[in-house]
Motif scaffolding. Sequence first.
Motif, PDB file in Angstrom:
ATOM      1  N   ARG A  37       1.265   8.454  12.517  1.00  0.00           N
ATOM      2  CA  ARG A  37       2.237   8.112  11.807  1.00  0.00           C
ATOM      3  C   ARG A  37       2.888   7.201  11.576  1.00  0.00           C
ATOM      4  N   LEU A  38       2.821   6.015  12.478  1.00  0.00           N
ATOM      5  CA  LEU A  38       3.620   4.724  12.619  1.00  0.00           C
ATOM      6  C   LEU A  38       3.125   3.651  12.176  1.00  0.00           C
ATOM      7  N   ALA A  39       2.441   3.630  10.859  1.00  0.00           N
ATOM      8  CA  ALA A  39       1.832   2.495  10.271  1.00  0.00           C
ATOM      9  C   ALA A  39       2.960   1.391  10.036  1.00  0.00           C
ATOM     10  N   ASP A  40       4.250   1.725   9.540  1.00  0.00           N
ATOM     11  CA  ASP A  40       5.134   1.014   9.193  1.00  0.00           C
ATOM     12  C   ASP A  40       5.742   0.344  10.370  1.00  0.00           C
ATOM     13  N   LEU A  41       5.769   1.047  11.666  1.00  0.00           N
ATOM     14  CA  LEU A  41       6.105   0.391  12.764  1.00  0.00           C
ATOM     15  C   LEU A  41       5.514  -0.703  13.297  1.00  0.00           C
ATOM     16  N   ILE A  42       4.174  -0.632  13.307  1.00  0.00           N
ATOM     17  CA  ILE A  42       3.498  -1.731  13.690  1.00  0.00           C
ATOM     18  C   ILE A  42       3.434  -2.750  12.684  1.00  0.00           C
ATOM     19  N   GLY A  43       4.129  -2.969  11.655  1.00  0.00           N
ATOM     20  CA  GLY A  43       4.196  -3.898  10.700  1.00  0.00           C
ATOM     21  C   GLY A  43       3.131  -3.650   9.375  1.00  0.00           C
ATOM     22  N   LEU A  44       2.489  -2.597   9.160  1.00  0.00           N
ATOM     23  CA  LEU A  44       1.474  -2.261   8.150  1.00  0.00           C
ATOM     24  C   LEU A  44       2.234  -1.638   7.263  1.00  0.00           C
ATOM     25  N   SER A  45       2.105  -2.290   5.877  1.00  0.00           N
ATOM     26  CA  SER A  45       2.631  -1.708   4.604  1.00  0.00           C
ATOM     27  C   SER A  45       1.639  -1.687   3.656  1.00  0.00           C
ATOM     28  N   TYR A  46       1.507  -0.619   3.050  1.00  0.00           N
ATOM     29  CA  TYR A  46       0.359  -0.585   1.640  1.00  0.00           C
ATOM     30  C   TYR A  46       0.889   0.223   0.569  1.00  0.00           C
ATOM     31  N   THR A  47       0.215   0.262  -0.200  1.00  0.00           N
ATOM     32  CA  THR A  47       0.464   1.085  -1.768  1.00  0.00           C
ATOM     33  C   THR A  47      -0.940   1.778  -2.055  1.00  0.00           C
ATOM     34  N   LYS A  48      -0.849   2.602  -2.768  1.00  0.00           N
ATOM     35  CA  LYS A  48      -2.045   3.351  -3.271  1.00  0.00           C
ATOM     36  C   LYS A  48      -1.918   3.687  -4.624  1.00  0.00           C
ATOM     37  N   TYR A  49      -3.447   3.963  -5.105  1.00  0.00           N
ATOM     38  CA  TYR A  49      -3.655   4.341  -6.546  1.00  0.00           C
ATOM     39  C   TYR A  49      -3.192   5.727  -6.290  1.00  0.00           C
ATOM     40  N   ASN A  50      -3.423   6.259  -7.602  1.00  0.00           N
ATOM     41  CA  ASN A  50      -3.276   7.586  -7.813  1.00  0.00           C
ATOM     42  C   ASN A  50      -4.538   8.632  -7.000  1.00  0.00           C
ATOM     43  N   THR A  51      -5.643   7.743  -7.085  1.00  0.00           N
ATOM     44  CA  THR A  51      -6.831   8.372  -6.476  1.00  0.00           C
ATOM     45  C   THR A  51      -6.649   8.356  -4.811  1.00  0.00           C
ATOM     46  N   GLY A  52      -5.679   7.719  -4.451  1.00  0.00           N
ATOM     47  CA  GLY A  52      -5.627   7.516  -3.100  1.00  0.00           C
ATOM     48  C   GLY A  52      -6.182   6.454  -2.375  1.00  0.00           C
ATOM     49  N   ASN A  53      -6.843   5.566  -3.160  1.00  0.00           N
ATOM     50  CA  ASN A  53      -7.467   4.278  -2.472  1.00  0.00           C
ATOM     51  C   ASN A  53      -6.300   3.552  -2.400  1.00  0.00           C
ATOM     52  N   ILE A  54      -6.556   2.517  -1.549  1.00  0.00           N
ATOM     53  CA  ILE A  54      -5.348   1.424  -1.178  1.00  0.00           C
ATOM     54  C   ILE A  54      -5.701   0.491  -2.314  1.00  0.00           C
ATOM     55  N   SER A  55      -4.362   0.048  -2.932  1.00  0.00           N
ATOM     56  CA  SER A  55      -4.214  -0.940  -4.106  1.00  0.00           C
ATOM     57  C   SER A  55      -4.007  -2.292  -3.389  1.00  0.00           C
ATOM     58  N   SER A  56      -2.675  -2.513  -2.373  1.00  0.00           N
ATOM     59  CA  SER A  56      -2.484  -3.564  -1.728  1.00  0.00           C
ATOM     60  C   SER A  56      -2.053  -3.298  -0.054  1.00  0.00           C
ATOM     61  N   ALA A  57      -2.139  -4.208   0.376  1.00  0.00           N
ATOM     62  CA  ALA A  57      -1.671  -3.968   1.978  1.00  0.00           C
ATOM     63  C   ALA A  57      -1.410  -5.408   2.720  1.00  0.00           C
ATOM     64  N   GLU A  58      -0.291  -5.305   3.381  1.00  0.00           N
ATOM     65  CA  GLU A  58       0.283  -6.306   4.242  1.00  0.00           C
ATOM     66  C   GLU A  58       0.324  -5.903   5.582  1.00  0.00           C
ATOM     67  N   LEU A  59       0.063  -6.734   6.738  1.00  0.00           N
ATOM     68  CA  LEU A  59       0.427  -6.560   7.763  1.00  0.00           C
ATOM     69  C   LEU A  59       1.340  -7.844   8.301  1.00  0.00           C
TER      70      LEU A  59
END
Length: 109
Positions: A37-59
């Motif tokens: 559960r530590l994605a944000d801790l390692i610098g990973l941020s992302y958003t998802k569509y309503n389907t659950g697929n990732i719509s954008s991501a940054e590291l």
Amino acid sequence: MKKKLNQELTQEQIERLINAGASRWTKYERDRLYIKRLADLIGLSYTKYNTGNISSAELNGETISNSECNRILAALDKAYIDLKTNTIYIDGRDDAAEVIIAGLEKYLA
């Protein structure tokens, strides 16, 4: 992939990781800290569509591909630190594992 951490984790660092979302598992003479559960801790941020697929991501503020984000999340999902041997275990591609290790070491410094 497995890698010995540069330093032995202190009780304070373990508590910081748990407060950030890691979960500790102690059973059968094992002591592990699961870090899925530590994605944000390692610098990973992302958003998802309503389907659950990732719509954008940054590291660390830089745009990465959605598939790269999925690889990091998949590796993070099964990653844990063996607190007895001070070794981190990550199942996945080495590039995703290196991102996770670098992010953890930066956070723990």
